[in-house]
Scaffold this motif. Structure first.
Motif, mmCIF file in Angstrom:
data_model
loop_
_atom_site.group_PDB
_atom_site.id
_atom_site.type_symbol
_atom_site.label_atom_id
_atom_site.label_comp_id
_atom_site.label_asym_id
_atom_site.label_seq_id
_atom_site.Cartn_x
_atom_site.Cartn_y
_atom_site.Cartn_z
ATOM 1 N N ALA A 8 10.165 84.493 -57.363
ATOM 2 C CA ALA A 8 9.165 83.560 -56.851
ATOM 3 C C ALA A 8 7.960 84.349 -56.363
ATOM 4 O O ALA A 8 8.103 85.357 -55.673
ATOM 5 C CB ALA A 8 9.749 82.734 -55.709
ATOM 6 N N GLY A 9 6.783 83.955 -56.770
ATOM 7 C CA GLY A 9 5.568 84.651 -56.359
ATOM 8 C C GLY A 9 5.195 85.821 -57.236
ATOM 9 O O GLY A 9 4.176 86.465 -57.013
ATOM 10 N N ALA A 10 6.033 86.132 -58.241
ATOM 11 C CA ALA A 10 5.705 87.234 -59.155
ATOM 12 C C ALA A 10 4.478 86.844 -59.962
ATOM 13 O O ALA A 10 4.388 85.735 -60.466
ATOM 14 C CB ALA A 10 6.874 87.538 -60.084
ATOM 15 N N PRO A 11 3.517 87.740 -60.074
ATOM 16 C CA PRO A 11 2.286 87.409 -60.808
ATOM 17 C C PRO A 11 2.531 87.344 -62.311
ATOM 18 O O PRO A 11 3.380 88.057 -62.843
ATOM 19 C CB PRO A 11 1.355 88.567 -60.468
ATOM 20 N N GLN A 12 1.811 86.477 -62.957
ATOM 21 C CA GLN A 12 1.822 86.417 -64.412
ATOM 22 C C GLN A 12 0.651 87.251 -64.909
ATOM 23 O O GLN A 12 -0.436 87.186 -64.329
ATOM 24 C CB GLN A 12 1.674 84.962 -64.877
ATOM 25 N N ARG A 133 -0.137 91.341 -56.176
ATOM 26 C CA ARG A 133 -1.564 91.328 -56.505
ATOM 27 C C ARG A 133 -1.779 92.206 -57.709
ATOM 28 O O ARG A 133 -1.279 93.323 -57.790
ATOM 29 C CB ARG A 133 -2.401 91.838 -55.340
ATOM 30 N N VAL A 134 -2.566 91.683 -58.663
ATOM 31 C CA VAL A 134 -2.909 92.420 -59.882
ATOM 32 C C VAL A 134 -4.420 92.400 -60.036
ATOM 33 O O VAL A 134 -5.038 91.331 -59.983
ATOM 34 C CB VAL A 134 -2.252 91.770 -61.136
ATOM 35 N N LEU A 135 -5.002 93.575 -60.188
ATOM 36 C CA LEU A 135 -6.436 93.707 -60.438
ATOM 37 C C LEU A 135 -6.602 94.395 -61.781
ATOM 38 O O LEU A 135 -5.896 95.362 -62.073
ATOM 39 C CB LEU A 135 -7.095 94.546 -59.332
ATOM 40 N N THR A 136 -7.542 93.930 -62.605
ATOM 41 C CA THR A 136 -7.716 94.512 -63.935
ATOM 42 C C THR A 136 -9.186 94.594 -64.303
ATOM 43 O O THR A 136 -10.017 93.851 -63.782
ATOM 44 C CB THR A 136 -7.006 93.681 -65.022
#
Length: 139
Positions: A8-12, A133-136
């Motif tokens: 739960a809450g894992a980023p796609q 959090r994922v930044l790209t």
């Protein structure tokens, strides 16, 4: 419980980011926080489990990165992978794990990504980062 169960809450992430994070030619730079509040940064090989939103880094418990997390379990961690003008940064709480099944899972995923098993020194552990959090850029 399967080790790659959806969290739960894992980023796609997009398929292009997924491919970038699984390219065996790339390594990452892991940043942890020392007990005195200063940053420690080290190049590392790592694996990305997109289903669970989990990064795994094989290391030993005596390493600076592991000691930083042992001093602050669940402390914030960032790992950044760069190739030219493209990059992905993954952030989240990190934990040092000694449990044999989870260490073995880290070894298995490392060997699959990098085509060879990681070193097997005494005191081997796996750092698990629950990415939130994922930044790209350009991936």
């Amino acid at each position: 419980m399967p080790l790659s169960k959806q969290r739960a809450g894992a980023p796609q992430v997009s398929p292009s980011v997924e491919a970038f994070l699984n390219d065996p030619e790339h390594v990452g730079v892991l940043t942890t926080v020392r007990p005195d509040g200063t940053l420690h940064t080290a190049p590392v090989r790592f694996t990305w489990d997109g289903t669970a939103g989990l990064v795994r880094v094989m290391t030993v418990a005596s390493s600076r990165k592991a000691r930083n997390l042992l001093a602050d379990p669940g402390g914030r961690v960032a790992i950044c992978q760069v190739q030219g003008f493209a990059w992905v940064t993954l952030e989240g709480p990190g934990t040092v794990v000694r449990e044999p099944g989870r260490v073995a899972e880290g070894v298995k995923r490392y060997a699959k990504r990098y085509w060879s098993a990681p070193p097997n020194p005494p005191g081997r552990v796996v750092i698990e980062i629950e990415v939130d959090r994922v930044l790209t850029l350009n991936t």
